[in-house]
Design a protein around this motif. Sequence first.
Motif, PDB file in Angstrom:
ATOM      1  N   THR A  57     110.206 126.167 -11.793  1.00 51.78           N
ATOM      2  CA  THR A  57     110.127 126.853 -10.501  1.00 51.78           C
ATOM      3  C   THR A  57     108.993 127.882 -10.511  1.00 51.78           C
ATOM      4  OG1 THR A  57     111.555 128.677 -11.069  1.00 51.78           O
ATOM      5  CG2 THR A  57     112.636 126.689 -10.235  1.00 51.78           C
ATOM      6  N   GLN A  58     108.639 128.310  -9.331  1.00 51.53           N
ATOM      7  CA  GLN A  58     107.558 129.304  -9.209  1.00 51.53           C
ATOM      8  C   GLN A  58     107.945 130.642  -9.843  1.00 51.53           C
ATOM      9  OE1 GLN A  58     105.655 129.581  -5.349  1.00 51.53           O
ATOM     10  NE2 GLN A  58     106.449 127.567  -4.817  1.00 51.53           N
ATOM     11  N   ALA A  59     109.212 131.045  -9.701  1.00 51.76           N
ATOM     12  CA  ALA A  59     109.656 132.330 -10.272  1.00 51.76           C
ATOM     13  C   ALA A  59     109.559 132.303 -11.793  1.00 51.76           C
ATOM     14  CB  ALA A  59     111.082 132.647  -9.825  1.00 51.76           C
ATOM     15  N   GLU A  60     109.847 131.155 -12.370  1.00 51.39           N
ATOM     16  CA  GLU A  60     109.759 131.015 -13.823  1.00 51.39           C
ATOM     17  C   GLU A  60     108.298 131.106 -14.271  1.00 51.39           C
ATOM     18  OE1 GLU A  60     111.114 127.751 -17.206  1.00 51.39           O
ATOM     19  OE2 GLU A  60     111.568 127.377 -15.098  1.00 51.39           O
ATOM     20  N   LYS A  61     107.415 130.388 -13.583  1.00 48.09           N
ATOM     21  CA  LYS A  61     105.996 130.379 -13.957  1.00 48.09           C
ATOM     22  C   LYS A  61     105.333 131.732 -13.716  1.00 48.09           C
ATOM     23  CE  LYS A  61     105.229 125.508 -13.000  1.00 48.09           C
ATOM     24  NZ  LYS A  61     105.347 124.736 -11.793  1.00 48.09           N
ATOM     25  N   LYS A  62     105.624 132.320 -12.557  1.00 51.94           N
ATOM     26  CA  LYS A  62     104.931 133.536 -12.143  1.00 51.94           C
ATOM     27  C   LYS A  62     105.446 134.802 -12.833  1.00 51.94           C
ATOM     28  CE  LYS A  62     102.930 134.950  -7.841  1.00 51.94           C
ATOM     29  NZ  LYS A  62     102.721 134.792  -6.455  1.00 51.94           N
ATOM     30  N   TYR A  63     106.763 134.877 -13.031  1.00 52.79           N
ATOM     31  CA  TYR A  63     107.370 136.129 -13.521  1.00 52.79           C
ATOM     32  C   TYR A  63     108.138 135.974 -14.828  1.00 52.79           C
ATOM     33  CZ  TYR A  63     106.156 137.348  -8.782  1.00 52.79           C
ATOM     34  OH  TYR A  63     105.470 137.543  -7.616  1.00 52.79           O
ATOM     35  N   GLY A  64     108.126 134.781 -15.406  1.00 56.65           N
ATOM     36  CA  GLY A  64     108.841 134.570 -16.665  1.00 56.65           C
ATOM     37  C   GLY A  64     110.343 134.618 -16.515  1.00 56.65           C
ATOM     38  N   CYS A  65     110.846 134.280 -15.331  1.00 54.84           N
ATOM     39  CA  CYS A  65     112.293 134.319 -15.093  1.00 54.84           C
ATOM     40  C   CYS A  65     113.001 133.270 -15.950  1.00 54.84           C
ATOM     41  CB  CYS A  65     112.594 134.080 -13.616  1.00 54.84           C
ATOM     42  SG  CYS A  65     112.018 135.411 -12.545  1.00 54.84           S
ATOM     43  N   ASN A  66     114.183 133.600 -16.372  1.00 59.66           N
ATOM     44  CA  ASN A  66     115.009 132.745 -17.210  1.00 59.66           C
ATOM     45  C   ASN A  66     115.640 131.644 -16.347  1.00 59.66           C
ATOM     46  OD1 ASN A  66     117.314 131.679 -18.500  1.00 59.66           O
ATOM     47  ND2 ASN A  66     117.616 133.534 -19.691  1.00 59.66           N
ATOM     48  N   PRO A  67     115.324 130.362 -16.613  1.00 57.57           N
ATOM     49  CA  PRO A  67     115.860 129.281 -15.782  1.00 57.57           C
ATOM     50  C   PRO A  67     117.388 129.214 -15.787  1.00 57.57           C
ATOM     51  CG  PRO A  67     114.453 128.396 -17.546  1.00 57.57           C
ATOM     52  CD  PRO A  67     114.426 129.892 -17.652  1.00 57.57           C
ATOM     53  N   GLU A  68     118.014 129.544 -16.913  1.00 59.01           N
ATOM     54  CA  GLU A  68     119.481 129.513 -16.974  1.00 59.01           C
ATOM     55  C   GLU A  68     120.086 130.592 -16.071  1.00 59.01           C
ATOM     56  OE1 GLU A  68     121.430 127.147 -18.470  1.00 59.01           O
ATOM     57  OE2 GLU A  68     119.444 126.239 -18.671  1.00 59.01           O
ATOM     58  N   LEU A  69     119.480 131.761 -16.061  1.00 57.91           N
ATOM     59  CA  LEU A  69     119.975 132.853 -15.231  1.00 57.91           C
ATOM     60  C   LEU A  69     119.768 132.533 -13.749  1.00 57.91           C
ATOM     61  CD1 LEU A  69     121.255 135.643 -15.258  1.00 57.91           C
ATOM     62  CD2 LEU A  69     118.976 136.624 -15.388  1.00 57.91           C
ATOM     63  N   MET A  70     118.636 131.898 -13.434  1.00 54.40           N
ATOM     64  CA  MET A  70     118.364 131.552 -12.036  1.00 54.40           C
ATOM     65  C   MET A  70     119.404 130.561 -11.508  1.00 54.40           C
ATOM     66  SD  MET A  70     114.228 131.428 -11.627  1.00 54.40           S
ATOM     67  CE  MET A  70     113.927 130.177 -12.837  1.00 54.40           C
ATOM     68  N   LYS A  71     119.991 129.745 -12.386  1.00 55.49           N
ATOM     69  CA  LYS A  71     121.007 128.765 -11.973  1.00 55.49           C
ATOM     70  C   LYS A  71     122.311 129.434 -11.547  1.00 55.49           C
ATOM     71  CE  LYS A  71     119.425 125.055 -14.960  1.00 55.49           C
ATOM     72  NZ  LYS A  71     119.666 124.412 -16.248  1.00 55.49           N
ATOM     73  N   THR A  72     122.479 130.714 -11.885  1.00 53.96           N
ATOM     74  CA  THR A  72     123.727 131.400 -11.542  1.00 53.96           C
ATOM     75  C   THR A  72     123.799 131.729 -10.062  1.00 53.96           C
ATOM     76  OG1 THR A  72     122.867 133.604 -12.093  1.00 53.96           O
ATOM     77  CG2 THR A  72     123.974 132.383 -13.864  1.00 53.96           C
ATOM     78  N   GLY A  73     122.745 131.421  -9.329  1.00 55.37           N
ATOM     79  CA  GLY A  73     122.831 131.579  -7.884  1.00 55.37           C
ATOM     80  C   GLY A  73     121.784 132.496  -7.304  1.00 55.37           C
ATOM     81  N   ILE A  74     121.511 132.258  -6.041  1.00 55.75           N
ATOM     82  CA  ILE A  74     120.543 133.039  -5.282  1.00 55.75           C
ATOM     83  C   ILE A  74     121.306 133.717  -4.160  1.00 55.75           C
ATOM     84  CG2 ILE A  74     118.648 132.804  -3.621  1.00 55.75           C
ATOM     85  CD1 ILE A  74     117.515 130.601  -5.404  1.00 55.75           C
ATOM     86  N   THR A  75     121.020 134.986  -3.934  1.00 59.85           N
ATOM     87  CA  THR A  75     121.612 135.698  -2.811  1.00 59.85           C
ATOM     88  C   THR A  75     120.614 135.638  -1.660  1.00 59.85           C
ATOM     89  OG1 THR A  75     122.695 137.212  -4.333  1.00 59.85           O
ATOM     90  CG2 THR A  75     122.543 137.915  -2.040  1.00 59.85           C
ATOM     91  N   GLY A  76     121.082 135.259  -0.478  1.00 60.65           N
ATOM     92  CA  GLY A  76     120.192 135.162   0.667  1.00 60.65           C
ATOM     93  C   GLY A  76     120.489 136.218   1.715  1.00 60.65           C
ATOM     94  N   PHE A  77     119.442 136.733   2.324  1.00 62.52           N
ATOM     95  CA  PHE A  77     119.561 137.687   3.420  1.00 62.52           C
ATOM     96  C   PHE A  77     118.862 137.048   4.614  1.00 62.52           C
ATOM     97  CE2 PHE A  77     117.796 141.219   5.904  1.00 62.52           C
ATOM     98  CZ  PHE A  77     118.925 141.979   6.121  1.00 62.52           C
ATOM     99  N   GLN A  78     119.633 136.620   5.594  1.00 70.47           N
ATOM    100  CA  GLN A  78     119.094 135.902   6.748  1.00 70.47           C
ATOM    101  C   GLN A  78     118.227 136.814   7.615  1.00 70.47           C
ATOM    102  OE1 GLN A  78     120.487 132.645   7.036  1.00 70.47           O
ATOM    103  NE2 GLN A  78     119.053 132.088   8.628  1.00 70.47           N
ATOM    104  N   MET A  79     116.994 136.374   7.882  1.00 73.25           N
ATOM    105  CA  MET A  79     116.081 137.132   8.738  1.00 73.25           C
ATOM    106  C   MET A  79     116.093 136.596  10.170  1.00 73.25           C
ATOM    107  SD  MET A  79     114.700 139.486   6.938  1.00 73.25           S
ATOM    108  CE  MET A  79     113.319 139.946   7.971  1.00 73.25           C
TER     109      MET A  79
END
Length: 143
Positions: free
Chosen positions: A1-23
């Motif tokens: 994913t882009q977050a992993e490539k750009k910021y070194g985010c942990n792919p396993e942690l990213m799988k725990t879910g995304i919080t969304g704020f509807q605009m």
Amino acid sequence: TQAEKKYGCNPELMKTGITGFQMSEESAIWEIRCQIFNIQGNSVFALVYLPDPAQNLSFLTFKGPSGRKRTSEPAELMSPSWDVKTRTVTGVALGRSAGDCGVYERHRVNEAGEFVLIEYREKEACDGKAVKPEQFPLVYRGR
């Protein structure tokens, strides 16, 4: 994913879910959990076009008060928490586990889907006197 490539985010942690704020019907801000450190974790945030989020997203940044460098990277917020009613997100970056120093910052989402700094507090001295981050000395307050 882009977050992993750009910021070194942990792919396993990213799988725990995304919080969304509807605009709007077509856009949202996603909070993507990125990394966990000894005492806290961080997230990065993306403005996404919901019909095709993979192709149409832009990572958002946070600004510190004028003349002061944030302790976190521009795209990261430590230990974030949302207040949907006020459209604000708060971050707390502790200097160490004792909680006796660090940064408390609040950002409001504007109509364009950008974060605008509304409060910044910082306790620079790690002096063994722990206080709540909301009580750190005030550096900046916006409207």
